[in-house]
Design a protein around this motif. Structure first.
Motif, PDB file in Angstrom:
ATOM      1  N   HIS A  48     -13.490 -40.671 131.859  1.00  0.00           N
ATOM      2  CA  HIS A  48     -12.856 -39.298 132.032  1.00  0.00           C
ATOM      3  C   HIS A  48     -11.682 -39.084 132.799  1.00  0.00           C
ATOM      4  CE1 HIS A  48     -15.950 -37.518 129.595  1.00  0.00           C
ATOM      5  NE2 HIS A  48     -16.930 -38.401 130.101  1.00  0.00           N
ATOM      6  N   LEU A  49     -11.523 -40.222 133.809  1.00  0.00           N
ATOM      7  CA  LEU A  49     -10.310 -40.335 134.652  1.00  0.00           C
ATOM      8  C   LEU A  49      -8.882 -40.732 133.678  1.00  0.00           C
ATOM      9  CD1 LEU A  49     -11.370 -42.562 137.542  1.00  0.00           C
ATOM     10  CD2 LEU A  49     -10.988 -39.901 137.599  1.00  0.00           C
ATOM     11  N   HIS A  50      -9.227 -41.389 132.674  1.00  0.00           N
ATOM     12  CA  HIS A  50      -8.049 -41.348 131.648  1.00  0.00           C
ATOM     13  C   HIS A  50      -7.788 -40.121 131.089  1.00  0.00           C
ATOM     14  CE1 HIS A  50      -5.400 -42.669 128.731  1.00  0.00           C
ATOM     15  NE2 HIS A  50      -6.250 -42.407 127.741  1.00  0.00           N
ATOM     16  N   HIS A  51      -8.824 -39.265 130.833  1.00  0.00           N
ATOM     17  CA  HIS A  51      -8.738 -37.975 130.004  1.00  0.00           C
ATOM     18  C   HIS A  51      -7.794 -37.233 131.011  1.00  0.00           C
ATOM     19  CE1 HIS A  51     -11.458 -37.688 126.388  1.00  0.00           C
ATOM     20  NE2 HIS A  51     -11.628 -39.065 126.881  1.00  0.00           N
ATOM     21  N   LEU A  52      -8.317 -37.169 132.233  1.00  0.00           N
ATOM     22  CA  LEU A  52      -7.650 -36.471 133.525  1.00  0.00           C
ATOM     23  C   LEU A  52      -6.470 -36.775 133.526  1.00  0.00           C
ATOM     24  CD1 LEU A  52      -7.759 -34.297 135.757  1.00  0.00           C
ATOM     25  CD2 LEU A  52      -8.482 -36.433 137.216  1.00  0.00           C
ATOM     26  N   MET A  53      -6.127 -37.928 133.412  1.00  0.00           N
ATOM     27  CA  MET A  53      -4.474 -38.338 133.406  1.00  0.00           C
ATOM     28  C   MET A  53      -3.651 -37.715 132.084  1.00  0.00           C
ATOM     29  SD  MET A  53      -3.870 -39.878 136.183  1.00  0.00           S
ATOM     30  CE  MET A  53      -2.309 -40.833 136.066  1.00  0.00           C
ATOM     31  N   GLY A  54      -4.199 -37.922 130.991  1.00  0.00           N
ATOM     32  CA  GLY A  54      -3.613 -37.334 129.841  1.00  0.00           C
ATOM     33  C   GLY A  54      -3.498 -35.940 129.885  1.00  0.00           C
ATOM     34  N   THR A  55      -4.393 -35.204 130.351  1.00  0.00           N
ATOM     35  CA  THR A  55      -4.250 -33.559 130.349  1.00  0.00           C
ATOM     36  C   THR A  55      -3.339 -33.340 131.428  1.00  0.00           C
ATOM     37  OG1 THR A  55      -6.257 -33.514 131.630  1.00  0.00           O
ATOM     38  CG2 THR A  55      -6.658 -33.183 129.240  1.00  0.00           C
ATOM     39  N   VAL A  56      -3.198 -34.035 132.623  1.00  0.00           N
ATOM     40  CA  VAL A  56      -2.583 -33.658 133.371  1.00  0.00           C
ATOM     41  C   VAL A  56      -0.967 -33.772 132.914  1.00  0.00           C
ATOM     42  CG1 VAL A  56      -1.516 -34.388 135.781  1.00  0.00           C
ATOM     43  CG2 VAL A  56      -3.882 -34.073 135.341  1.00  0.00           C
ATOM     44  N   ALA A  57      -0.639 -34.987 132.370  1.00  0.00           N
ATOM     45  CA  ALA A  57       0.562 -35.356 131.795  1.00  0.00           C
ATOM     46  C   ALA A  57       0.837 -34.062 130.785  1.00  0.00           C
ATOM     47  CB  ALA A  57       0.564 -36.713 131.108  1.00  0.00           C
ATOM     48  N   MET A  58       0.078 -33.762 129.852  1.00  0.00           N
ATOM     49  CA  MET A  58       0.583 -32.742 129.040  1.00  0.00           C
ATOM     50  C   MET A  58       0.779 -31.319 129.539  1.00  0.00           C
ATOM     51  SD  MET A  58       0.380 -34.477 126.120  1.00  0.00           S
ATOM     52  CE  MET A  58       0.557 -33.248 124.787  1.00  0.00           C
ATOM     53  N   ALA A  59      -0.216 -30.999 130.664  1.00  0.00           N
ATOM     54  CA  ALA A  59       0.123 -29.772 131.282  1.00  0.00           C
ATOM     55  C   ALA A  59       1.748 -30.005 132.021  1.00  0.00           C
ATOM     56  CB  ALA A  59      -0.962 -29.604 132.274  1.00  0.00           C
ATOM     57  N   TYR A  60       1.892 -31.009 132.849  1.00  0.00           N
ATOM     58  CA  TYR A  60       3.152 -31.257 133.336  1.00  0.00           C
ATOM     59  C   TYR A  60       4.119 -31.255 132.446  1.00  0.00           C
ATOM     60  CZ  TYR A  60       6.849 -34.111 135.233  1.00  0.00           C
ATOM     61  OH  TYR A  60       8.104 -34.423 135.787  1.00  0.00           O
ATOM     62  N   MET A  61       4.239 -31.768 131.164  1.00  0.00           N
ATOM     63  CA  MET A  61       5.124 -31.775 130.255  1.00  0.00           C
ATOM     64  C   MET A  61       5.347 -30.131 129.496  1.00  0.00           C
ATOM     65  SD  MET A  61       5.108 -35.273 128.073  1.00  0.00           S
ATOM     66  CE  MET A  61       3.490 -35.205 127.791  1.00  0.00           C
ATOM     67  N   ALA A  62       4.321 -29.597 129.491  1.00  0.00           N
ATOM     68  CA  ALA A  62       4.526 -28.126 128.996  1.00  0.00           C
ATOM     69  C   ALA A  62       5.345 -27.249 129.902  1.00  0.00           C
ATOM     70  CB  ALA A  62       3.011 -27.741 128.751  1.00  0.00           C
ATOM     71  N   LEU A  63       4.804 -27.574 131.070  1.00  0.00           N
ATOM     72  CA  LEU A  63       5.306 -26.724 132.619  1.00  0.00           C
ATOM     73  C   LEU A  63       7.189 -26.935 132.676  1.00  0.00           C
ATOM     74  CD1 LEU A  63       2.843 -26.654 135.111  1.00  0.00           C
ATOM     75  CD2 LEU A  63       3.546 -24.996 133.757  1.00  0.00           C
ATOM     76  N   GLU A  64       7.181 -28.391 132.320  1.00  0.00           N
ATOM     77  CA  GLU A  64       8.802 -28.776 132.404  1.00  0.00           C
ATOM     78  C   GLU A  64       9.367 -27.953 131.042  1.00  0.00           C
ATOM     79  OE1 GLU A  64      10.868 -31.107 134.252  1.00  0.00           O
ATOM     80  OE2 GLU A  64       9.050 -30.330 135.790  1.00  0.00           O
ATOM     81  N   MET A  65       8.781 -28.028 130.078  1.00  0.00           N
ATOM     82  CA  MET A  65       9.471 -27.359 129.001  1.00  0.00           C
ATOM     83  C   MET A  65       9.525 -25.886 129.058  1.00  0.00           C
ATOM     84  SD  MET A  65      10.384 -29.913 127.305  1.00  0.00           S
ATOM     85  CE  MET A  65      11.201 -29.130 125.654  1.00  0.00           C
ATOM     86  N   ALA A  66       8.514 -25.319 129.806  1.00  0.00           N
ATOM     87  CA  ALA A  66       8.643 -23.847 130.004  1.00  0.00           C
ATOM     88  C   ALA A  66       9.723 -23.506 130.837  1.00  0.00           C
ATOM     89  CB  ALA A  66       7.422 -23.338 130.642  1.00  0.00           C
ATOM     90  N   GLY A  67      10.404 -24.492 131.746  1.00  0.00           N
ATOM     91  CA  GLY A  67      11.484 -24.117 132.616  1.00  0.00           C
ATOM     92  C   GLY A  67      12.707 -24.597 132.128  1.00  0.00           C
ATOM     93  N   ARG A  68      12.797 -25.019 130.901  1.00  0.00           N
ATOM     94  CA  ARG A  68      13.921 -25.426 130.587  1.00  0.00           C
ATOM     95  C   ARG A  68      14.683 -24.259 129.435  1.00  0.00           C
ATOM     96  NH1 ARG A  68      13.124 -31.832 129.140  1.00  0.00           N
ATOM     97  NH2 ARG A  68      12.585 -32.294 130.841  1.00  0.00           N
ATOM     98  N   PRO A  69      16.000 -24.227 129.284  1.00  0.00           N
ATOM     99  CA  PRO A  69      16.574 -23.096 128.416  1.00  0.00           C
ATOM    100  C   PRO A  69      15.897 -23.728 126.954  1.00  0.00           C
ATOM    101  CG  PRO A  69      18.007 -23.915 129.777  1.00  0.00           C
ATOM    102  CD  PRO A  69      17.126 -24.945 130.227  1.00  0.00           C
ATOM    103  N   ALA A  70      15.726 -22.612 125.991  1.00  0.00           N
ATOM    104  CA  ALA A  70      15.159 -23.235 124.723  1.00  0.00           C
ATOM    105  C   ALA A  70      16.102 -24.127 123.867  1.00  0.00           C
ATOM    106  CB  ALA A  70      15.079 -21.839 123.897  1.00  0.00           C
ATOM    107  N   GLY A  71      15.462 -25.262 123.713  1.00  0.00           N
ATOM    108  CA  GLY A  71      16.218 -26.230 122.680  1.00  0.00           C
ATOM    109  C   GLY A  71      16.979 -27.203 123.595  1.00  0.00           C
ATOM    110  N   HIS A  72      16.942 -27.101 124.807  1.00  0.00           N
ATOM    111  CA  HIS A  72      17.904 -28.166 125.687  1.00  0.00           C
ATOM    112  C   HIS A  72      17.044 -29.201 126.397  1.00  0.00           C
ATOM    113  CE1 HIS A  72      21.298 -25.856 125.026  1.00  0.00           C
ATOM    114  NE2 HIS A  72      20.520 -24.717 125.142  1.00  0.00           N
ATOM    115  N   ALA A  73      17.375 -30.391 126.332  1.00  0.00           N
ATOM    116  CA  ALA A  73      16.893 -31.552 126.902  1.00  0.00           C
ATOM    117  C   ALA A  73      17.285 -31.271 128.465  1.00  0.00           C
ATOM    118  CB  ALA A  73      17.145 -32.778 126.554  1.00  0.00           C
ATOM    119  N   HIS A  74      16.746 -32.033 129.533  1.00  0.00           N
ATOM    120  CA  HIS A  74      16.885 -32.088 130.708  1.00  0.00           C
ATOM    121  C   HIS A  74      18.132 -33.035 130.905  1.00  0.00           C
ATOM    122  CE1 HIS A  74      16.525 -31.616 135.327  1.00  0.00           C
ATOM    123  NE2 HIS A  74      16.162 -33.032 135.257  1.00  0.00           N
ATOM    124  N   HIS A  75      19.162 -32.962 131.450  1.00  0.00           N
ATOM    125  CA  HIS A  75      20.175 -34.024 131.785  1.00  0.00           C
ATOM    126  C   HIS A  75      20.472 -34.034 133.137  1.00  0.00           C
ATOM    127  CE1 HIS A  75      20.560 -34.540 127.543  1.00  0.00           C
ATOM    128  NE2 HIS A  75      20.462 -33.145 127.425  1.00  0.00           N
TER     129      HIS A  75
END
Length: 181
Positions: A88-115
């Motif tokens: 379940h610690l691996h599940h925790l790492m996976g879900t944290v990674a997914m939440a983190y990536m989603a928050l990162e994408m929410a903070g970016r302009p639509a369709g733009h990668a972070h450079h």
């Protein structure tokens, strides 16, 4: 997800197939298989949705926040379940990674990668390191399971080597998605 279109679609297919197999595992007669199958199905289908190429579908910021909330709730559930076992610690790492990536994408302009010029944030580096080690470990662990003979299983949901292959696939997918951050 940003990157080559064909690689993104392959990642979508791989994650969706892993999620579908995890749904089959929900019907397993083996308690261990059923216990984690739902969480892994959520990860597989969530990863498939998040990996859809930005050129095809660019979700609005609120959708990324919804993903972050869903995976944040899954992270809390995995944290609670971690008292029963290390998996379940691996599940925790996976879900944290997914939440983190989603928050990162929410903070970016639509369709733009972070450079940015500052390089990868520390959390991205930690998650990349964890999933790189996990993928190597899971891959090495898969080889003996696939070559072990003599065991017969009642159905597709009771095949531990397929469950390990799905976990490995999702680990590779997470690693690939983190690399595009």
């Amino acid at each position: 997800m940003h990157g080559p279109l064909s690689a993104a679609w392959l990642l979508v297919a791989l994650c969706a197939a892993s999620g579908a197999y995890c749904l089959l595992r929900l019907r397993s007669g083996v308690e261990e298989q059923r216990r984690t199958a739902g969480d892994e199905a959520l990860m597989g289908f969530g990863m498939a949705l998040m990996a859809v190429p930005a050129a095809v579908l660019t979700p609005p910021a609120w959708a990324w926040l919804l993903y972050a909330a869903v995976f944040g709730a899954a992270a809390l559930r995995a944290l609670w379940a971690a008292r029963r076992g290390a998996h379940h610690l691996h599940h925790l790492m996976g879900t944290v990674a997914m939440a983190y990536m989603a928050l990162e994408m929410a903070g970016r302009p639509a369709g733009h990668a972070h450079h940015g010029t500052t390089g990868a944030p520390a959390l991205t580096g930690v998650l990349l390191g964890y999933f790189a080690v996990y993928v190597l470990w899971a891959g090495a662990r898969l080889v003996p399971a696939a070559s072990a003979g003599g065991a017969s299983f009642a159905g597709w949901g009771d095949r531990p080597e397929l469950a390990r292959a799905c976990r490995l696939s999702m680990g590779i997918g997470t690693l690939a998605m983190l690399l595009t951050m």
